[in-house]
Write a protein that holds these residues in place. Structure first.
Motif, mmCIF file in Angstrom:
data_model
loop_
_atom_site.group_PDB
_atom_site.id
_atom_site.type_symbol
_atom_site.label_atom_id
_atom_site.label_comp_id
_atom_site.label_asym_id
_atom_site.label_seq_id
_atom_site.Cartn_x
_atom_site.Cartn_y
_atom_site.Cartn_z
ATOM 1 N N PRO A 62 0.812 -1.230 0.000
ATOM 2 C CA PRO A 62 0.000 0.000 0.000
ATOM 3 C C PRO A 62 0.839 1.272 0.000
ATOM 4 N N PHE A 119 -3.730 -9.549 6.790
ATOM 5 C CA PHE A 119 -3.846 -8.102 6.918
ATOM 6 C C PHE A 119 -2.557 -7.444 6.470
ATOM 7 N N GLY A 125 -0.620 -3.262 6.766
ATOM 8 C CA GLY A 125 -0.750 -1.968 7.397
ATOM 9 C C GLY A 125 0.482 -1.104 7.194
ATOM 10 N N GLN A 170 -5.727 -3.016 6.472
ATOM 11 C CA GLN A 170 -6.617 -3.615 5.486
ATOM 12 C C GLN A 170 -6.597 -5.120 5.702
ATOM 13 N N GLU A 171 -7.721 -5.761 5.484
ATOM 14 C CA GLU A 171 -7.766 -7.199 5.685
ATOM 15 C C GLU A 171 -8.641 -7.866 4.639
ATOM 16 N N ARG A 172 -8.373 -9.144 4.452
ATOM 17 C CA ARG A 172 -9.258 -9.959 3.628
ATOM 18 C C ARG A 172 -9.346 -11.341 4.254
ATOM 19 N N ASP A 205 -10.064 -9.417 -2.447
ATOM 20 C CA ASP A 205 -9.775 -7.994 -2.294
ATOM 21 C C ASP A 205 -9.617 -7.614 -0.821
ATOM 22 N N PHE A 206 -8.696 -6.685 -0.578
ATOM 23 C CA PHE A 206 -8.535 -6.129 0.758
ATOM 24 C C PHE A 206 -9.574 -5.043 0.992
ATOM 25 N N SER A 207 -9.990 -4.895 2.240
ATOM 26 C CA SER A 207 -10.887 -3.810 2.620
ATOM 27 C C SER A 207 -10.404 -3.216 3.932
ATOM 28 N N SER A 208 -10.621 -1.919 4.108
ATOM 29 C CA SER A 208 -10.184 -1.234 5.322
ATOM 30 C C SER A 208 -11.086 -1.596 6.484
ATOM 31 N N ASN A 254 -10.983 2.061 11.694
ATOM 32 C CA ASN A 254 -9.605 2.494 11.503
ATOM 33 C C ASN A 254 -8.773 2.347 12.785
#
Length: 354
Positions: A133, A235, A237, A259-261, A267-270, A274
């Motif tokens: 990222p 994850f 970060g 972010q994790e999946r 796909d990763f998602s936040s 947060n």
């Protein structure tokens, strides 16, 4: 999402986690047909609840120096008992070759990785264009090896992209499954981080009143359970650290932007709220090669419909001729919740001086 079988767990651990779960493509896979080393072997040797428990042990283990190592194999004081030697180099044919060797508390060594002289190591997958990222590039390998008493899998990454690149970090995770594994005591899970020029002299980094900030990537895996069943995933970060070298040298920081999946997702998602993992202040050992340090981790996050408190350990040391990079490992766990919810995570990080 529940873990349906341990093959999914294996895919999470070695194809998509621990410092290789970055956006980007490339690579492929190769293996030896009929080899005893197979991801499917996991389904016959260990269940996810055992792996989850091992991850919990890891989260609270105190790392040790060298190649920074943090594993579920600890002594009664909770200190990691394994050591890892990790390296990344390029062979005569231009191929990236990684070396990962583990030595346990009884001085028994296992070649977890392929150093070019380890017959029996299978390169299960190659990833040569991983993008984090933070837009950092990595190369990764998934390695499998039949040992004298079981099977070892290693997921290793490095940001050494060329032979001339001597300022690099290498790290990852491994899973050691002895034949007939039936309990948490039998399974070993761990993470490691290393780099060149680890034998720094104190003068290289203990500069009076000097401070330095570092930024990089953190990646890992999580395993847990809720009222539905077992779940897991990976994850990634953003790690940020501040080191103070004068006076009483110390380092602290955080990992955020998670972010994790989940297993089976592409796909990763936040994460919704947060959350950030605090890497609490750790004293830098000015007498050790590389300025080794260990400290505590903590976090508060909404998981499983409730606010959870996490705690664990982290550690690392400096690399490069002037402590221009830092690498290490970390973990966290929440357990003892009234609803039985449990989540454990493990990982490694690498960061460079800004």
């Amino acid at each position: 999402m529940q873990i349906k079988n341990t093959a999914f767990f294996a895919l999470t651990l070695f194809f998509a986690s621990a410092l290789a779960g970055c956006g980007g493509g490339g690579g492929g896979s190769s293996g030896t047909s009929g080899s005893r080393v197979s991801l499917n072997t996991l389904s016959d040797t260990v269940d996810t609840s055992t792996a989850r428990s091992a991850a919990r042990n890891f989260a609270g283990a105190t790392p040790r120096a060298g190649s920074v190592t943090q594993t579920s194999n600890t002594n009664n004081a909770g200190v990691t008992q394994d050591t890892i030697a990790a390296d990344a180099r390029y062979g005569a044919g231009g191929e990236l070759v990684v070396t990962v060797r583990r030595t346990d508390s009884e001085n028994a060594a296992i070649a977890l990785g392929n150093d070019g002289n380890s017959p029996g190591t299978v390169v299960v997958a190659r990833d040569d264009n991983l993008i984090s990222p933070n837009n950092n590039r990595y190369r990764g390998r998934v390695l499998g090896r039949a040992t004298a008493g079981g099977i070892a899998f290693t997921r290793v990454f490095t940001d050494r992209l060329t032979q001339a690149d001597t300022d690099y970090l290498v790290g990852g995770v491994w899973l050691l499954i002895p034949d007939g594994a039936a309990s948490t005591r039998d399974l070993e899970i761990g993470a490691f981080a290393d780099g060149p020029n680890a034998n720094l002299t104190p003068a290289a980094y203990l500069t009076t009143d000097a401070t330095a900030t570092y930024r990089g990537d953190a990646h890992g895996l999580y395993l847990g359970r809720d009222t539905i069943g077992e779940f897991g995933g990976e994850f990634q970060g953003d790690v940020r650290l501040t080191a103070t070298f004068g006076g009483t040298p110390a380092i602290s920081g955080s990992i955020s932007g998670f972010q994790e999946r989940a297993i089976g997702e592409t796909d990763f998602s936040s994460l919704a709220d947060n959350p950030a993992l605090t890497l609490e202040s750790a004293t830098i050992d000015g007498t050790s090669a590389g300025g080794f340090f260990t400290g505590n981790t903590r976090a508060t996050a909404t998981m499983g419909g409730a606010i959870r408190t996490f705690s664990g350990k982290w550690g690392g040391q400096f690399y490069g001729s002037q402590a221009n990079s830092v690498g290490g490992t970390f973990g966290g766990s929440t357990s003892g919740n009234p609803d039985g919810y449990e989540l454990n995570f493990i990982g490694a990080f690498g960061a460079y001086k800004q």
